[in-house]
Write a protein that holds these residues in place. Structure first.
Motif, mmCIF file in Angstrom:
data_model
loop_
_atom_site.group_PDB
_atom_site.id
_atom_site.type_symbol
_atom_site.label_atom_id
_atom_site.label_comp_id
_atom_site.label_asym_id
_atom_site.label_seq_id
_atom_site.Cartn_x
_atom_site.Cartn_y
_atom_site.Cartn_z
ATOM 1 N N LYS A 20 0.839 -1.211 0.000
ATOM 2 C CA LYS A 20 0.000 0.000 0.000
ATOM 3 C C LYS A 20 0.869 1.255 0.000
ATOM 4 O O LYS A 20 0.558 2.238 -0.674
ATOM 5 C CB LYS A 20 -0.927 0.014 1.216
ATOM 6 C CG LYS A 20 -1.917 -1.114 1.268
ATOM 7 C CD LYS A 20 -3.105 -0.816 0.398
ATOM 8 C CE LYS A 20 -4.186 -1.859 0.631
ATOM 9 N NZ LYS A 20 -5.390 -1.569 -0.099
ATOM 10 N N MET A 21 1.957 1.228 0.758
ATOM 11 C CA MET A 21 2.865 2.377 0.803
ATOM 12 C C MET A 21 3.573 2.585 -0.537
ATOM 13 O O MET A 21 3.728 3.723 -0.989
ATOM 14 C CB MET A 21 3.887 2.199 1.925
ATOM 15 C CG MET A 21 3.303 2.294 3.315
ATOM 16 S SD MET A 21 4.537 1.937 4.595
ATOM 17 C CE MET A 21 5.602 3.392 4.443
ATOM 18 N N ALA A 24 1.148 4.157 -2.826
ATOM 19 C CA ALA A 24 0.951 5.565 -2.471
ATOM 20 C C ALA A 24 2.120 6.413 -2.965
ATOM 21 O O ALA A 24 1.920 7.498 -3.519
ATOM 22 C CB ALA A 24 0.784 5.710 -0.955
ATOM 23 N N SER A 27 1.901 6.798 -6.760
ATOM 24 C CA SER A 27 0.834 7.710 -7.187
ATOM 25 C C SER A 27 1.179 9.169 -6.921
ATOM 26 O O SER A 27 0.682 10.059 -7.604
ATOM 27 C CB SER A 27 -0.492 7.346 -6.520
ATOM 28 O OG SER A 27 -0.491 7.717 -5.154
ATOM 29 N N LYS A 28 2.044 9.416 -5.948
ATOM 30 C CA LYS A 28 2.444 10.781 -5.600
ATOM 31 C C LYS A 28 3.770 11.188 -6.238
ATOM 32 O O LYS A 28 4.247 12.293 -6.012
ATOM 33 C CB LYS A 28 2.549 10.921 -4.081
ATOM 34 C CG LYS A 28 1.223 10.751 -3.382
ATOM 35 C CD LYS A 28 1.383 10.818 -1.877
ATOM 36 C CE LYS A 28 0.046 10.544 -1.237
ATOM 37 N NZ LYS A 28 -0.134 11.233 0.008
ATOM 38 N N ASP A 83 -3.949 3.312 11.648
ATOM 39 C CA ASP A 83 -3.436 3.369 10.275
ATOM 40 C C ASP A 83 -3.005 1.987 9.797
ATOM 41 O O ASP A 83 -3.247 1.609 8.651
ATOM 42 C CB ASP A 83 -2.257 4.341 10.174
ATOM 43 C CG ASP A 83 -2.665 5.780 10.421
ATOM 44 O OD1 ASP A 83 -3.853 6.118 10.207
ATOM 45 O OD2 ASP A 83 -1.804 6.573 10.843
ATOM 46 N N ASN A 88 -3.590 1.987 5.813
ATOM 47 C CA ASN A 88 -3.559 3.333 5.255
ATOM 48 C C ASN A 88 -2.143 3.671 4.773
ATOM 49 O O ASN A 88 -1.383 4.360 5.459
ATOM 50 C CB ASN A 88 -4.047 4.337 6.309
ATOM 51 C CG ASN A 88 -4.267 5.709 5.745
ATOM 52 O OD1 ASN A 88 -3.762 6.048 4.683
ATOM 53 N ND2 ASN A 88 -5.022 6.520 6.462
ATOM 54 N N ASP A 90 -1.080 5.668 2.499
ATOM 55 C CA ASP A 90 -0.807 7.101 2.333
ATOM 56 C C ASP A 90 -0.344 7.727 3.645
ATOM 57 O O ASP A 90 0.652 8.444 3.680
ATOM 58 C CB ASP A 90 -2.053 7.845 1.844
ATOM 59 C CG ASP A 90 -2.357 7.583 0.386
ATOM 60 O OD1 ASP A 90 -1.423 7.593 -0.427
ATOM 61 O OD2 ASP A 90 -3.544 7.377 0.057
ATOM 62 N N LYS A 91 -1.074 7.470 4.718
ATOM 63 C CA LYS A 91 -0.764 8.087 6.016
ATOM 64 C C LYS A 91 0.547 7.536 6.587
ATOM 65 O O LYS A 91 1.352 8.287 7.124
ATOM 66 C CB LYS A 91 -1.912 7.850 6.995
ATOM 67 C CG LYS A 91 -1.684 8.386 8.387
ATOM 68 C CD LYS A 91 -1.604 9.900 8.423
ATOM 69 C CE LYS A 91 -1.665 10.495 9.807
ATOM 70 N NZ LYS A 91 -0.600 10.159 10.706
ATOM 71 N N GLU A 94 3.354 9.082 4.729
ATOM 72 C CA GLU A 94 3.501 10.476 5.190
ATOM 73 C C GLU A 94 4.250 10.529 6.524
ATOM 74 O O GLU A 94 5.161 11.342 6.705
ATOM 75 C CB GLU A 94 2.109 11.090 5.344
ATOM 76 C CG GLU A 94 2.075 12.515 5.807
ATOM 77 C CD GLU A 94 0.637 12.994 5.995
ATOM 78 O OE1 GLU A 94 0.341 13.529 7.079
ATOM 79 O OE2 GLU A 94 -0.179 12.829 5.071
#
Length: 103
Positions: A20-21, A24, A27-28, A83, A88, A90-91, A94
């Motif tokens: 997932k990371m 993310a 995508s960024k 999270d 999660n 994305d989080k 981050e």
């Protein structure tokens, strides 16, 4: 490029969080090398990572890890249980970047 380690005991759920990371980051447009490692192998990778995140199940080992590796203590933290449970990426990404940029 951010070099991020997720630390776990067995790795099944942590491996899914890594995926997932990575998604993310892609995508960024963030360059990141993200992988999961067992806690018992920290001495083999900690020096080359920008951020080391312990899974919530290992939160109780954070202080011990920081004492074992005092020169890297500031880049060791834990993943928030919510999270992690919600995967999660994305989080968590981050949070890892914020930790890495503190250095």
């Amino acid at each position: 490029m951010y070099k991020i380690a997720l630390v776990c005991e067995n790795g099944a759920s942590t491996g899914m969080v890594v995926k997932k990371m990575i998604a993310a980051a892609k995508s960024k447009g963030i360059a990141a090398d993200i992988a999961a490692y067992p806690f018992t192998q920290m001495e083999n990778f900690i020096q080359e990572k920008d951020a080391v995140l312990l899974g919530p199940q290992l939160a109780f080992k954070k202080d011990a890890a920081r004492k074992s590796f005092p020169e890297y203590a500031e880049k060791i933290d834990t993943i928030a249980p919510m999270d992690f449970g919600m995967m999660n990426g994305d989080k968590i990404l981050e949070d890892a970047i914020k930790l890495a940029e503190k250095q």
